[in-house]
Design an enzyme around this catalytic site. Sequence first.
Site, PDB file in Angstrom:
ATOM      1  N   GLY A 179     -38.426  21.096  -2.720  1.00  0.00           N
ATOM      2  CA  GLY A 179     -37.300  22.006  -2.484  1.00  0.00           C
ATOM      3  C   GLY A 179     -36.004  21.360  -2.972  1.00  0.00           C
ATOM      4  O   GLY A 179     -36.019  20.429  -3.781  1.00  0.00           O
ATOM      5  N   PHE A 180     -34.881  21.826  -2.459  1.00  0.00           N
ATOM      6  CA  PHE A 180     -33.601  21.280  -2.920  1.00  0.00           C
ATOM      7  C   PHE A 180     -33.473  19.787  -2.633  1.00  0.00           C
ATOM      8  O   PHE A 180     -33.024  19.014  -3.479  1.00  0.00           O
ATOM      9  CB  PHE A 180     -32.440  22.035  -2.265  1.00  0.00           C
ATOM     10  CG  PHE A 180     -32.243  23.409  -2.824  1.00  0.00           C
ATOM     11  CD1 PHE A 180     -31.731  23.570  -4.107  1.00  0.00           C
ATOM     12  CD2 PHE A 180     -32.571  24.533  -2.093  1.00  0.00           C
ATOM     13  CE1 PHE A 180     -31.556  24.835  -4.642  1.00  0.00           C
ATOM     14  CE2 PHE A 180     -32.394  25.806  -2.621  1.00  0.00           C
ATOM     15  CZ  PHE A 180     -31.887  25.954  -3.894  1.00  0.00           C
ATOM     16  N   GLY A 181     -33.888  19.363  -1.419  1.00  0.00           N
ATOM     17  CA  GLY A 181     -33.771  17.948  -1.063  1.00  0.00           C
ATOM     18  C   GLY A 181     -34.609  17.058  -1.949  1.00  0.00           C
ATOM     19  O   GLY A 181     -34.122  16.091  -2.543  1.00  0.00           O
ATOM     20  N   GLU A 226     -28.432  39.717   4.632  1.00  0.00           N
ATOM     21  CA  GLU A 226     -28.841  40.058   3.267  1.00  0.00           C
ATOM     22  C   GLU A 226     -29.996  41.057   3.259  1.00  0.00           C
ATOM     23  O   GLU A 226     -29.988  42.026   2.496  1.00  0.00           O
ATOM     24  CB  GLU A 226     -29.287  38.791   2.523  1.00  0.00           C
ATOM     25  CG  GLU A 226     -28.136  37.901   2.091  1.00  0.00           C
ATOM     26  CD  GLU A 226     -28.572  36.450   1.841  1.00  0.00           C
ATOM     27  OE1 GLU A 226     -27.702  35.631   1.538  1.00  0.00           O
ATOM     28  OE2 GLU A 226     -29.774  36.155   1.952  1.00  0.00           O
TER      29      GLU A 226
END
Lengths: 436, 436
Positions: free
Chosen positions: B20-22, B177
Amino acid sequence: METVTQTSGTKPKVVIIGGGFGGLYAAKALANQVVEVILIDRTNHHLFQPLLYQVATAGLSPGDIAQPIRHILRDAKNISVIMAGVEGIDPVAKVVRTTTRDYPYDFLIVATGARHSYFGHDDWEMFAPGLKSLPDALELRRRILLAFETAETARDESSLQAALTFVVIGAGPTGVEMAGAISELAKRTLVDDFRQIRTGHARIILLDAAPRVLPTFTPGLSKSAHEQLKQMEVEVRVGTKVLNVTGEGVQLENEFISARTVIWAAGNSASPLAKQLGGETDRQGRILVNQDLSVPGHPQIFAVGDITNFSHQTGQPLPGVAPVAMQMGAHAARNILELAQGQPSKRFKYFNKGNMATIGRNKGVADLNVIRFGGVAAWMSWLLVHLVFLVGLRNRIQVFIQWIWAYFTYARGARLIYGPFKPAVPPAEQRATNER
Amino acid sequence: METVTQTSGTKPKVVIIGGGFGGLYAAKALANQVVEVILIDRTNHHLFQPLLYQVATAGLSPGDIAQPIRHILRDAKNISVIMAGVEGIDPVAKVVRTTTRDYPYDFLIVATGARHSYFGHDDWEMFAPGLKSLPDALELRRRILLAFETAETARDESSLQAALTFVVIGAGPTGVEMAGAISELAKRTLVDDFRQIRTGHARIILLDAAPRVLPTFTPGLSKSAHEQLKQMEVEVRVGTKVLNVTGEGVQLENEFISARTVIWAAGNSASPLAKQLGGETDRQGRILVNQDLSVPGHPQIFAVGDITNFSHQTGQPLPGVAPVAMQMGAHAARNILELAQGQPSKRFKYFNKGNMATIGRNKGVADLNVIRFGGVAAWMSWLLVHLVFLVGLRNRIQVFIQWIWAYFTYARGARLIYGPFKPAVPPAEQRATNER
């Protein structure tokens, strides 16, 4: 031929089963005419099947080649689209029974197509899935991409070899497209992305019992396709019979090919609805339709597309390709409009504009009746025709950009496996409960 | 702090769990440095989670927001990407055990994130799925689109009403959202496509036990978001507790809402790997990391992103958003490079550039620390930032075109349900065998 007497003021009810090319073009021909139309499909989308192999080989996303049927037909206010599974047809009561409701009809168009068949070896399906629907394509994509992931962590030479061996059974257009696309994936797209394996060493083997690839094309074009496949390092083996398919690979007459990924692109059998109508069917289960596309014994029921065997024109059944289904669908619809006005129905005549197949980047064959050619011109013609016929301007733009991008970068935009790592072939008991 | 002594000539081995982002930003910071890196993920792709709700609401295709991790890192020749499930960490033997092999490490970065949690009511998940992965998004898309199909063939008023009622539980960014996107789908995109129902009559209800929507934003922006949601005909009910969720709907304190589609956007719990490391965790199961992001008791193990509780900076845990994970990943990687050279590790400090949330067409809120604003400017800022951070130029082009297209036509490009018609909630025994 029989006509239907309407009670005053009500329009004839037409039910169409199937939203593929046949059903969709029938619906378009009936749009805003003096009939009330219900189109039933068990999915919510029309699938542009000629590009399905590009979803299976990670070039396109499902959304690029599928459009909601009700959206395509939104301006045809006389057409209702129903998402439901058809459970049966009652030609006496003139009713189509579905999983949600029953729909009475005055005229019926059956356009439910075909699935791949295993010539009596249904147990092969688990090891060698075919390519007809979006779930099929995503399953093939998963297996193909996972094969390289498995190779990257293989513990021994034999499992590495099996992981990097891809066997495609059937060398018709779908088999040729799949073999070519897997070759490009292995030998171009993926080469920089792995550390342990050389994806370029992957073997792609294309098998067929017939003596040549693309047997529906002329011998000259078959030869051209064969040469082009060899240039792409695809091992073509024609005249080769498959005796068995297992989780370990493919048994030929003199050899066993160890392969983790086997793809079935041979043989079709018509939708089971064909049998329900009681008429004569051929070996593939297709309805032997009348000259006007009606089903023998049922002048209000028409069958179009891959579910039919129409041999009146050439003595041979028309091929199971999109243009045949499209022309049949529109013709059946026009016949219904004639019958509804007390006019006789007309014979169907297929107008063959030509045949094309793509093999890979800059490679293909085309037979436009007056001229035949292979290579880059055939490939570009194929791209152009498929872009033009793809439904929806947005999809056309999206696909065009992805093709341009792929041409210059060799990258593929949909290289993803949904969900976590799973074995290529799940245990039998699990498969049984997963609806296809 | 502890340093690792290397045998001469070998580089320190760094294992990263999670892409993921990390994990991805940690890998990027280690690219082509003097370390040997293995990144393990159970999927083959990095997912751009901030746009996942657009996949769930048929605006984007999975391929638009996912990229193969090994393709993103193809130029980092010191990094191997492995697709495998992690079965455990052995901090004594310094080994990560996976479904395929064991990987020894000198340094470890744990970046396995969080899943949604049901506060002890795990039986609600079947009726109110959440949104963390691509399979989650496709399941939500299936349910949302099928709800309208079901309404079209509903036999009575109460099942029609239930089919056209959508409840979103949790009014954080994801819930807001989702509610906004479902409103646009019902009240704009689908209006011309159905014959029996008026999709514009659909009810979209956004629930939260907290006293305001977007509680991590300022009260002023919460109020703005609330107003904008009301303009989109979303029924916002804050301060509302959910007592039960069933296949029929949602039980509140004073009311039962009949709804076929319920979406869970409340509550997270950290990946179960957090517990394995033996350190202290918070109520959500997150690791209380040290100031340098190392795990207490394990100076060679770092944890980053949603799996952590980092309260050293503000006294409150940093929020579970992409910028926090990205900065943490890069920081942990730099600390490892320092430690490998015998240098001390450094404290982490989050640099908060601001927060944004989108609500719908021309609607959103933005807090850029120096200024706060809502409406069209916030919406455009949100679009721009998400386009810039999306991984891959091709994906950026594709998403940009789809957004432009959707803006002018209200159409959505990925309105498809894979496979045949199935019930919203499959029988329990079938669910059990389907891996998520």
